[in-house]
Structure formats: structure tokens, C-alpha cells
Scaffold this motif. Structure first.
Motif, mmCIF file in Angstrom:
data_model
loop_
_atom_site.group_PDB
_atom_site.id
_atom_site.type_symbol
_atom_site.label_atom_id
_atom_site.label_comp_id
_atom_site.label_asym_id
_atom_site.label_seq_id
_atom_site.Cartn_x
_atom_site.Cartn_y
_atom_site.Cartn_z
ATOM 1 N N VAL A 1 -100.248 10.584 97.783
ATOM 2 C CA VAL A 1 -100.774 11.799 97.156
ATOM 3 C C VAL A 1 -101.934 12.350 97.978
ATOM 4 N N VAL A 2 -102.822 11.467 98.416
ATOM 5 C CA VAL A 2 -103.962 11.891 99.229
ATOM 6 C C VAL A 2 -103.493 12.398 100.587
ATOM 7 N N VAL A 3 -102.473 11.777 101.159
ATOM 8 C CA VAL A 3 -101.927 12.243 102.439
ATOM 9 C C VAL A 3 -101.374 13.653 102.297
ATOM 10 N N TYR A 4 -100.638 13.921 101.214
ATOM 11 C CA TYR A 4 -100.159 15.278 100.960
ATOM 12 C C TYR A 4 -101.328 16.262 100.950
ATOM 13 N N ASP A 5 -102.378 15.896 100.233
ATOM 14 C CA ASP A 5 -103.547 16.770 100.130
ATOM 15 C C ASP A 5 -104.197 16.989 101.490
ATOM 16 N N CYS A 6 -104.400 15.896 102.226
ATOM 17 C CA CYS A 6 -105.070 15.994 103.532
ATOM 18 C C CYS A 6 -104.309 16.907 104.484
ATOM 19 N N TYR A 7 -103.003 16.784 104.478
ATOM 20 C CA TYR A 7 -102.201 17.611 105.386
ATOM 21 C C TYR A 7 -102.448 19.084 105.114
ATOM 22 N N GLN A 8 -102.442 19.479 103.854
ATOM 23 C CA GLN A 8 -102.659 20.884 103.519
ATOM 24 C C GLN A 8 -104.110 21.299 103.717
ATOM 25 N N ARG A 9 -105.026 20.444 103.312
ATOM 26 C CA ARG A 9 -106.449 20.790 103.393
ATOM 27 C C ARG A 9 -106.911 20.920 104.836
ATOM 28 N N LEU A 10 -106.311 20.165 105.744
ATOM 29 C CA LEU A 10 -106.717 20.178 107.155
ATOM 30 C C LEU A 10 -105.695 20.901 108.031
ATOM 31 N N SER A 11 -104.799 21.647 107.417
ATOM 32 C CA SER A 11 -103.668 22.220 108.152
ATOM 33 C C SER A 11 -104.060 23.279 109.180
ATOM 34 N N LEU A 12 -105.255 23.831 109.106
ATOM 35 C CA LEU A 12 -105.688 24.821 110.092
ATOM 36 C C LEU A 12 -106.269 24.179 111.348
ATOM 37 N N TYR A 13 -106.474 22.877 111.316
ATOM 38 C CA TYR A 13 -106.998 22.185 112.496
ATOM 39 C C TYR A 13 -105.882 21.982 113.512
ATOM 40 N N ARG A 14 -106.261 21.970 114.764
ATOM 41 C CA ARG A 14 -105.279 21.772 115.827
ATOM 42 C C ARG A 14 -104.662 20.379 115.749
ATOM 43 N N TYR A 15 -105.511 19.370 115.503
ATOM 44 C CA TYR A 15 -105.056 17.984 115.443
ATOM 45 C C TYR A 15 -105.592 17.314 114.178
ATOM 46 N N ILE A 16 -104.769 16.438 113.605
ATOM 47 C CA ILE A 16 -105.160 15.637 112.450
ATOM 48 C C ILE A 16 -104.796 14.183 112.723
ATOM 49 N N SER A 17 -105.657 13.275 112.278
ATOM 50 C CA SER A 17 -105.331 11.852 112.309
ATOM 51 C C SER A 17 -105.785 11.219 111.004
ATOM 52 N N ILE A 18 -104.981 10.312 110.486
ATOM 53 C CA ILE A 18 -105.329 9.558 109.279
ATOM 54 C C ILE A 18 -105.667 8.139 109.697
ATOM 55 N N ILE A 19 -106.926 7.770 109.592
ATOM 56 C CA ILE A 19 -107.343 6.414 109.939
ATOM 57 C C ILE A 19 -108.329 5.913 108.888
ATOM 58 N N ASP A 20 -108.545 4.600 108.888
ATOM 59 C CA ASP A 20 -109.463 3.970 107.947
ATOM 60 C C ASP A 20 -110.812 3.710 108.604
ATOM 61 N N MET A 21 -111.772 3.242 107.799
ATOM 62 C CA MET A 21 -113.135 3.066 108.292
ATOM 63 C C MET A 21 -113.270 1.876 109.235
ATOM 64 N N ASP A 22 -112.262 1.005 109.282
ATOM 65 C CA ASP A 22 -112.310 -0.122 110.220
ATOM 66 C C ASP A 22 -111.445 0.136 111.442
ATOM 67 N N GLU A 23 -111.068 1.410 111.662
ATOM 68 C CA GLU A 23 -110.223 1.784 112.791
ATOM 69 C C GLU A 23 -110.935 2.816 113.665
ATOM 70 N N PHE A 24 -110.808 2.650 114.974
ATOM 71 C CA PHE A 24 -111.479 3.522 115.936
ATOM 72 C C PHE A 24 -110.474 3.958 117.005
ATOM 73 N N ILE A 25 -110.291 5.264 117.130
ATOM 74 C CA ILE A 25 -109.483 5.799 118.228
ATOM 75 C C ILE A 25 -110.323 5.746 119.498
ATOM 76 N N VAL A 26 -109.815 5.069 120.528
ATOM 77 C CA VAL A 26 -110.598 4.860 121.747
ATOM 78 C C VAL A 26 -109.977 5.642 122.905
ATOM 79 N N PRO A 27 -110.612 6.713 123.371
ATOM 80 C CA PRO A 27 -110.142 7.379 124.597
ATOM 81 C C PRO A 27 -110.455 6.484 125.798
#
Length: 415
Positions: free
Chosen positions: A247-273
């Protein structure tokens, strides 16, 4: 609860980082901020003689386009629906600012697993501009629409053309303030523009920290609630928990849909370039190589929190500055892969925490580990003990960001 030293350290750090908000402090009182529902969240439990329409709507978000021919815009209502209503004919009740009532029958539905209350998203089209709508609700096809309705909202507007947003889903309970600050600051450091989250029964310490980031426009939050007849608490890993998450994922997709990129991660996860100094340069590089990408899957590594801590320089809680022993890259159905997607190129119906479905001729790609990885700091999953008990790899790549973060937030990590 946090000790006095920890509380003082975080308070001093926030005063230093947000110098214009010195009136907001971190409290060391034992207090839980109980979530209360805003006026635009409604329980829609309606009865007739034979059955109860069990629909709980968490949010209604309007977008200025529609999957329906001849319609100007539409609302996406995200929430739960009882499985017994899978074939029930329902209608959208759209209340206009003028007082007019518009009914739309058989709206499009996305549904989750077949359990008693399943995650659902219902699409209600309109022929008028979004701003002309006062409220929206759902009802049995054979019953009159009521004035009880949900106030709709619109997607968050980004500030740049290469905008990157993260959905944290639900932040709840006794969250470690130091780890929260580290995670938020890390994402600011690598170039993330916005973090959106639902909050549920968070402590005052956490609420005070979030206020600082809300004030500078980096974080947006919204209170979370679930249907009152449910008998478990948020965060319990029951089968229905994954429906709540969707349900929250559905909401996030719509709420953030104007952004170029979206990622769903948790507080213990870090995207590392790993190849670049920030996430914007990394995405430019990937889009140059894969111009038809609908999104990217990132290889996750488990950094185990029960082995080989680096405690020589880090006195307070830290993930990225303390744990450097990881497993090999996780692959397969149980890998908990996370993704970066372009919302304009993927299907709402196929968007989940760990997978997505590109539309048209767009494609899904797995990013090379030399470009990026997902560092996941936790204890080992029960179904991955063989991997965790095998040979571990020392990986200090994230230190290049930790050292930059440490210079900015030194008071968090050092006495």
C-alpha cells in the motif's frame, strides 16, 4: 532509550548543522509521538443488509493525465480492500468544489495477494482539472454517494530535471537517532533530493530530528495508519505485513512520480556510487549506456553486524563507519534486490519493493558492481546462513563517503 551522552551529541550536531533552527532541540524524555490521522484520511466502512464494504483508503493522489480516453486527469486511491469484494461492483464518488457529484462505475483496480485485506489501488478518472475536485470516495454501485470523502493531494514537485527521490516506506517505533542522522546525511551527501516516509508511533527524539530535515525541504513525512480491525502491530513480519508495505509502495510511486528517479530502500541500506562521487553523475553515466532503461537493479551485499566491528575511531553508533565484512553479492529470488526506476517508464501495477515492470520498449538492467552496489547493514537472514558462515570479504569502499561525512558531522562520531 538513548543515554545522556548520545542525546547531547545529537543535539549539538543538529544545532551545528541547522544553525537557523536552534529553537528545535532533541529531547531526552521518554515519550512516544502517537500517530493521529489528518482530516484527509478516512475509514470507509459502510454497511448494507447483506455485507460490509471493507475499503480503507490511505491516500488519494491526483495526476494530470489519465489511462482513460477522453479524461483529463485521474486519482489513484491507495489502501486495502477485503478479498470478498474482488468481484463487487464499486464506483468512484467525486465531489466537485461547485458541489456537483460525479459518479464513475467500475474503476480500474490493482490488487495484491488473496488474503482477507489485500493491498489495492483504484483509479478514478475525471474530466475536469484536479483543482476542481473537493473530495473523493468509494461506494457500492447500488448505493448513494455520501459526503464523507477524502481530500486529494498531488505529487511532490521536484526542484531540478535530474531529481532523485527515496521512499523509506514506514519509519516506526524506537529508531536509533544516530543511525537515522547518519542515513539522512549520507543521502544528502551523495546528491539525493528528497526522502519521503510514513511515520507511525515514532519517539519525540526522532520527531525532533525529522523536523530539522523537513524545515530545509529534504524530508517529507505523512502519518501512517492501518484498518482498525487488524490485530497486529506495524513491523511484524506476518503475511499481511507485505500487503501493508505494498500500500505504501503504491502511494510512494504516485507521490514521487514527478521525480526523474525513485528508489525504495530501508534505513539500514545505502546506495554506494562506486565509480562516481555522487548519485547524479552515476545516473548520467548509466543513462548514457542504457538510454532505453526503465530502471536498474542493484546488487545487494550483507554487511554483517555481528562480526569484526571497527571500533577504533567510531564511538557512537554507525553503520558505514563500523562494519566492513560482507558476504558475496546476493542473487536470485531471495536476494532482496533493490532498484532505481524512472517512474514515467514503468507500470504502476508491476512496481514493488523488490521488483518492477518496464512499459513499452523500455528495459530492466542490472547495474555492474563496479558502478554501484547496495550496502545492507544487518544480522544475517535466517535463510542465508550458509552464505553468512562462508568466507567474508573486506569491503571499505564506502569509507570515501564516510570520511567526507565525518568531516561534516564529526561531533556525531567523536567525543
Amino acid at each position: 532509550m538513548y543515554n545522556a551522552y548520545h542525546t547531547i551529541v545529537v543535539r549539538k550536531y543538529l544545532d551545528r548543522l541547522f544553525i537557523t533552527q536552534r529553537n528545535v532541540t532533541v529531547s531526552d524524555q521518554t515519550y512516544v509521538e502517537v500517530t493521529t490521522l489528518p482530516s484527509d484520511i478516512q475509514h470507509n466502512w459502510e454497511r448494507n443488509e447483506t455485507q460490509m464494504l471493507e475499503i480503507f483508503v490511505l491516500s488519494a493522489i491526483g495526476i494530470n493525465c489519465s489511462i482513460y480516453d477522453g479524461y483529463q486527469a485521474e486519482f489513484k486511491l491507495s489502501g486495502w480492500m477485503a478479498s470478498k469484494h474482488s468481484n463487487t461492483v464499486i464506483k468512484c464518488c467525486i465531489i466537485m468544489n461547485s458541489g456537483a457529484l460525479i459518479e464513475y462505475y467500475r474503476p480500474f483496480r490493482c490488487r495484491g495477494r488473496n488474503i482477507s485485506l489485500t493491498s489495492s489501488q483504484i483509479t478514478c478518472p475525471i474530466q475536469s482539472p484536479l483543482q476542481d475536485v473537493k473530495g473523493i470516495a468509494l461506494q457500492f454501485a447500488g448505493r448513494k454517494c455520501q459526503q464523507k470523502n477524502i481530500k486529494p493531494s498531488v505529487p511532490i514537485k521536484p526542484t531540478n530535471n535530474e531529481s532523485f527521490a527515496i521512499c523509506l516506506k514506514i519509519l516506526f517505533g524506537q529508531v536509533d537517532v544516530g543511525l537515522l542522522v547518519e542515513w539522512l546525511e549520507y543521502n544528502r551527501l551523495i546528491g539525493v533530493d528528497k526522502i519521503f516516509m510514513f511515520t507511525y508511533n515514532i519517539t519525540r527524539e526522532v520527531s525532533d530530528v525529522l523536523k530539522q530535515y523537513i524545515n530545509v525541504g529534504f524530508v517529507e513525512k505523512r502519518p501512517y495508519s492501518y484498518p482498525s480491525n487488524k490485530e497486529y502491530q506495524v513491523g511484524e513480519k506476518l503475511r499481511s505485513y507485505w500487503e501493508d508495505e505494498q500500500v505504501v509502495v503504491y502511494d510512494c510511486y504516485q507521490r514521487l512520480s514527478l521525480y526523474r528517479y525513485i528508489s525504495i530502500i530501508d534505513m539500514d541500506e545505502f546506495i554506494v556510487p562506486r565509480k562516481h562521487d555522487n548519485i547524479k553523475d552515476m545516473m548520467r553515466y548509466l543513462m548514457t549506456i542504457y538510454p532505453r532503461a526503465g530502471g536498474f537493479s542493484i546488487t545487494p551485499y550483507l554487511f554483517l553486524k555481528n562480526v569484526h566491528q571497527n571500533i577504533s575511531s567510531v564511538k557512537n553508533n554507525s553503520n558505514i563507519g563500523r562494519y566492513f565484512e560482507r558476504t558475496r553479492g546476493l542473487k536470485g529470488a531471495k536476494s532482496r534486490t533493490k532498484n532505481i526506476v524512472l517512474p514515467s517508464r514503468i507500470s504502476t501495477k508491476g512496481y514493488h519493493t523488490h521488483r518492477f515492470l518496464p512499459v513499452l520498449d523500455y528495459k530492466k538492467y542490472r547495474v555492474m558492481v563496479s558502478v554501484t552496489s547496495l550496502n545492507h547493514y544487518r544480522y544475517c537472514y535466517s535463510n542465508l546462513q550458509n552464505l553468512c558462515n562462508g568466507s567474508l570479504i573486506k569491503d571499505t569502499y564506502i569509507l570515501k563517503f564516510f570520511n567526507r561525512l565525518k568531516e561534516k558531522t564529526q561531533i556525531v562520531y567523536y567525543n
